[in-house]
Write a protein that holds these residues in place. Structure first.
Motif: not given
Length: 261
Positions: A189-192, A200-201, A206-207
């Motif tokens: 939901k927040y990152s790949k 990534l910043e 987001k997290i």
């Protein structure tokens, strides 16, 4: 200009100090054994590492709760009672009413309902009810139900030793929130990010926002399906995620006890 540079350096150092403190505060009490039942010794391996959280998927078949990843994996001897409830009862008896010998080390048992929610949860309550004194809020083992959970409007119908796994995007009333024991969400939901190199910043932001929002509600955070390596563990700790998700129980236990931060 010199004052600006000095302030900037001081600011960076303070941020690093705060991050270091956040990471250093973690212990195996903040470790979560994902799909714990797939271990060669379910419950026992995580318990020996003094993990603070373990996860079991359960299926209701012919009035019995079985622990398995899929229906096809169900085995007669692998019941919820045999793999989790009875060992927990034994540990609590050995430790004078506590799950761990130490007073301040609780255990979260995350139970993921894989079959239809209402009958599966009813069967779970029936199994747990005779032992409710060992479960939070009275005892040191917190039961958190995930998976096919009831609608939040029904939370209050269940005994107070049943807590539910919430989602950060959901809005709960204060009464419903009292029955939420944990807030979880998928890492995707927040990152790949794959766990290699720095995250990534924008993903970190987001997290961190989600974590801060959940903490403002007085709840703890778990993120599932995170990369499972030291770099990822350190990143999640620096971001304030309360439970570090892992399939590598021994490795994470060793790291949290002995590795430099």
């Amino acid at each position: 200009m010199k004052k600006t540079a000095t302030f900037f350096i001081s600011f960076l150092l303070s941020i690093q100090f705060i991050a270091a403190q956040s990471v250093n505060s973690y212990s195996t009490a903040q470790a979560h054994s994902h799909n714990d039942y797939e271990r060669s010794r379910p419950f026992e391996e995580a318990y020996e590492q003094q993990f603070g959280s373990v996860e079991a998927d359960v299926f209701l078949v012919n009035d019995t709760l079985y622990v398995a990843h899929n229906l096809k994996d169900i085995r007669r001897e692998r019941t919820f009672s045999a793999l989790y409830l009875l060992p927990i009862l034994q540990k609590v008896e050995q430790n004078g009413g506590r799950i761990y010998p130490q007073d301040n080390v609780p255990l979260q048992l995350l139970i993921d309902l894989k079959t239809e929610g209402e009958p599966t949860l009813a069967a779970l309550v029936k199994v747990l009810e005779p032992h409710k004194k060992i479960f939070a809020p009275a005892g040191s083992v917190r039961i958190v139900v995930s998976g096919n959970v009831p609608d939040p409007s029904l939370f209050e119908q269940y005994p107070d030793f049943i807590y539910f796994d919430g989602r950060p995007e959901n809005v709960y009333t204060p009464a419903q929130m009292a029955h939420v024991g944990l807030i979880s969400q998928a890492f995707q939901k927040y990152s790949k990010w794959n766990g290699e190199g720095p995250i990534l910043e924008k993903d970190k932001r987001k997290i961190r926002k989600m974590v801060n929002d959940v903490h403002d509600l007085g709840k703890k955070v778990r993120i599932w399906a995170t990369p499972d390596n030291i770099n990822s563990w350190k990143t999640m700790m620096a971001l304030g995620v309360d439970y570090i998700n892992t399939d590598k129980v021994q490795q994470l236990g060793d790291y949290l006890r002995t590795a430099p931060r």
